[in-house]
Design a protein around this motif. Structure first.
Motif, short mmCIF file in Angstrom:
data_model
loop_
_atom_site.label_atom_id
_atom_site.label_comp_id
_atom_site.label_asym_id
_atom_site.label_seq_id
_atom_site.Cartn_x
_atom_site.Cartn_y
_atom_site.Cartn_z
N ARG A 1 -40.15 52.54 25.95
CA ARG A 1 -40.09 52.54 24.29
C ARG A 1 -38.50 53.89 24.47
O ARG A 1 -38.55 54.50 25.19
CB ARG A 1 -40.96 53.40 23.83
CG ARG A 1 -40.51 53.22 22.33
CD ARG A 1 -41.68 52.90 21.37
NE ARG A 1 -41.60 52.97 20.08
CZ ARG A 1 -41.25 51.40 19.24
NH1 ARG A 1 -41.52 50.15 20.11
NH2 ARG A 1 -40.61 51.89 18.38
N TYR B 1 -35.49 57.03 15.13
CA TYR B 1 -35.71 55.79 15.51
C TYR B 1 -36.11 55.62 16.88
O TYR B 1 -36.26 56.38 17.22
CB TYR B 1 -33.97 55.50 15.24
CG TYR B 1 -33.23 56.19 14.58
CD1 TYR B 1 -33.21 54.65 13.34
CD2 TYR B 1 -32.84 56.86 13.85
CE1 TYR B 1 -31.80 54.27 11.88
CE2 TYR B 1 -32.24 56.97 12.43
CZ TYR B 1 -32.14 56.18 11.88
OH TYR B 1 -30.89 56.19 10.46
N SER B 2 -36.70 54.08 17.06
CA SER B 2 -36.89 53.82 18.42
C SER B 2 -37.11 52.05 18.40
O SER B 2 -37.31 51.20 17.98
CB SER B 2 -38.27 54.38 18.52
OG SER B 2 -39.75 53.36 17.03
N GLN B 3 -37.33 52.06 19.61
CA GLN B 3 -36.76 50.20 20.34
C GLN B 3 -38.09 50.20 21.08
O GLN B 3 -37.46 51.25 22.31
CB GLN B 3 -35.30 50.23 19.78
CG GLN B 3 -35.45 48.82 20.32
CD GLN B 3 -33.78 48.04 19.71
OE1 GLN B 3 -33.07 48.65 19.71
NE2 GLN B 3 -33.60 46.90 20.02
N THR B 4 -38.30 49.29 21.42
CA THR B 4 -38.83 49.10 22.88
C THR B 4 -38.49 47.73 23.01
O THR B 4 -37.51 46.93 22.98
CB THR B 4 -40.37 48.38 22.35
OG1 THR B 4 -41.24 48.83 21.43
CG2 THR B 4 -41.14 47.62 23.71
N SER C 1 -34.85 61.06 18.37
CA SER C 1 -35.75 62.57 16.46
C SER C 1 -34.91 63.43 16.58
O SER C 1 -34.51 63.58 17.27
CB SER C 1 -37.36 62.21 16.51
OG SER C 1 -36.93 62.99 18.07
N THR D 1 -37.05 44.38 18.20
CA THR D 1 -36.32 45.62 16.83
C THR D 1 -36.91 46.68 17.12
O THR D 1 -37.45 47.84 16.98
CB THR D 1 -37.96 45.18 15.35
OG1 THR D 1 -38.31 43.40 15.70
CG2 THR D 1 -37.54 45.64 14.04
N VAL D 2 -35.76 47.21 15.83
CA VAL D 2 -35.13 48.57 15.34
C VAL D 2 -36.57 49.25 14.67
O VAL D 2 -36.34 48.81 13.67
CB VAL D 2 -34.51 49.36 15.44
CG1 VAL D 2 -33.77 50.59 15.42
CG2 VAL D 2 -33.25 48.92 16.38
N THR D 3 -37.16 50.46 14.78
CA THR D 3 -38.06 51.24 14.12
C THR D 3 -37.69 52.15 13.67
O THR D 3 -36.36 52.73 14.59
CB THR D 3 -39.61 51.16 14.47
OG1 THR D 3 -40.07 49.84 14.79
CG2 THR D 3 -40.31 51.44 13.59
N ALA D 4 -37.01 52.42 12.53
CA ALA D 4 -37.59 53.45 11.32
C ALA D 4 -38.14 53.90 10.87
O ALA D 4 -38.70 53.48 10.07
CB ALA D 4 -35.63 53.68 10.88
N THR D 5 -38.62 55.56 11.45
CA THR D 5 -39.96 55.86 10.82
C THR D 5 -39.65 57.05 9.92
O THR D 5 -38.81 58.13 10.49
CB THR D 5 -40.70 55.91 12.20
OG1 THR D 5 -41.88 54.62 13.01
CG2 THR D 5 -42.68 56.34 11.09
#
Length: 140
Positions: free
Chosen positions: A70, A15-18, A74, A2-6
């Motif tokens: 990860r 944006y981050s992704q493991t 940013s 899953t892509v995370t947008a914080t």
């Protein structure tokens, strides 16, 4: 994965992704970079940023020996974009500048240095982040 947008204090989401430490994860990382830069209207930086993240992921896969890596994209300020790859190994990356002609690998950080405005490594208790910054145009 899953892509995370914080949300971030600069007003731009991070944006981050493991990812699994596999060579094919570089393609997923390039997609994440493309998504973030397109969202920020920084289309002119996409090619360089994708090349940078490819090299950083390749280094983490080849040398990180982590169960996961990860990727983080940013905007630490309005005029900088940071691409980082995090792994759980505290060994600092080393830029190879030798000219061993038969060696086709091992010079990815030379490319990162050439394409970015600055790069470095942040050590953590549990590993490291290798990052590269690109100067960008602030949004209008």
């Amino acid at each position: 994965m899953t892509v995370t947008a914080t949300p971030r204090p600069t007003g731009y989401p991070g944006y981050s992704q493991t990812l699994e430490p596999l060579p094919e994860s570089a393609g997923i990382a390039r997609s994440l970079v493309r998504t973030a830069l397109a969202a920020w209207h920084q289309h002119e930086l996409i090619d360089d940023a994708q090349n940078i993240v490819t090299e950083l992921v390749a280094n983490a896969v080849d040398h990180g020996h982590s169960a996961r890596i990860r990727v983080v994209v940013s905007r630490p300020s309005h005029d900088w974009i940071r691409i980082g790859v995090i792994d759980r190994v505290r060994i600092l990356p080393r830029m190879r500048t030798d000219s061993n002609g038969d060696q086709i690998r091992g010079r990815g950080l030379v490319l990162v240095e050439a394409l970015s405005d600055r790069w470095g490594t942040d050590l953590h208790r549990w590993g490291k982040t290798v990052w590269a910054d690109l100067k960008c145009e602030p949004a209008a």
